[in-house]
Enzyme design. Structure first.
Site: not given
Length: 242
Positions: A135, A148
């Protein structure tokens, strides 16, 4: 002879989109995920689209006990694997319950790394392609999702090392860094912009795999966005609410 692909997280929007694209190429598919009803529907759809075969397997990425069974389904030869699993609780939920950090790390980093490391002997001997979906969140710690982001940064680093480990074997590793994608995980989140459909991401992934790219951002404009974000001095960045 058709390719065989293991798709981890095939019940996710991006995983499902890639499986459909691979089916149209005639690939054999092993669709692994938590929602078996959804997997069965996707498998039927993939067979109708031309997949050589489409099997399903229940996957709990947090429990490595079932990993060997899924890997064995691919058979002993060349194998390809795409990893779409992920979990992104809201940062304020993690701040209130730090025990959630273990789950975030397990789903986004430890579990995928354990699964892929188990494929090393097969990849080293027979070759294949690994697609690891990381990501843009892993490029820099942001106050809105830094746990995250830390897990995805770790996965990016793992994929880089795996790519080097497999150099010269005929196997290749593609690191994929999506920006905002229209998925269940991102639905309803504040601050979303330039949201891409999963089908766009799947097209970019297949193109990158065919060309043996090392790292891609998808859509491609995220490379420039993240270059700007990484260039902001820390003394300024820490004051930004992003």
């Amino acid at each position: 002879m058709s390719e065989t692909w293991i798709v981890l997280g095939a019940s996710s929007a991006m995983g499902r989109a890639l499986a459909r694209s691979l089916a149209e190429r005639g690939a054999g598919l092993i669709l692994a995920g938590r929602d078996e009803d959804d997997l069965a529907a996707t498998a039927a759809d993939c067979r109708a689209r031309g997949a050589a075969d489409a099997e399903i397997a229940r996957l709990d990425i947090g429990d490595p006990a079932g990993f060997d069974d899924i890997r064995a389904m691919a058979g002993p030869g060349r194998v390809n694997c795409a990893v779409f699993v992920g979990d992104m609780p809201a940062q304020d939920e993690i701040d209130a319950d730090p025990a959630l950090i273990d789950r975030v790390m397990r789903v986004n980093l430890t579990g995928p790394a354990q699964f892929l490391t188990g494929l090393l002997p097969q990849l080293s001997e027979h070759g294949g392609t690994v697609v690891g979906v990381s990501s843009v969140a892993g490029d820099r710690g942001r106050q809105g999702n830094y746990v995250y982001g830390a897990a995805k940064a770790g996965f990016t680093t793992y994929l880089s090392g795996l790519r080097s480990r497999l150099e010269g074997t005929g196997a290749h590793v593609v690191t994929v860094k999506p920006g905002f994608v229209d998925t269940a995980m991102t639905w309803g989140l504040p601050g979303m912009f330039l949201v891409a459909p999963p089908e766009r991401v799947a097209r970019d992934i297949l193109r990158a795999a065919d060309r043996k790219r090392d790292v891609i951002y998808t859509p491609g404009f995220w490379r420039a966005i993240m270059l700007i974000i990484r260039s902001i001095p820390e003394r300024v960045f820490k004051r930004l609410s992003i």
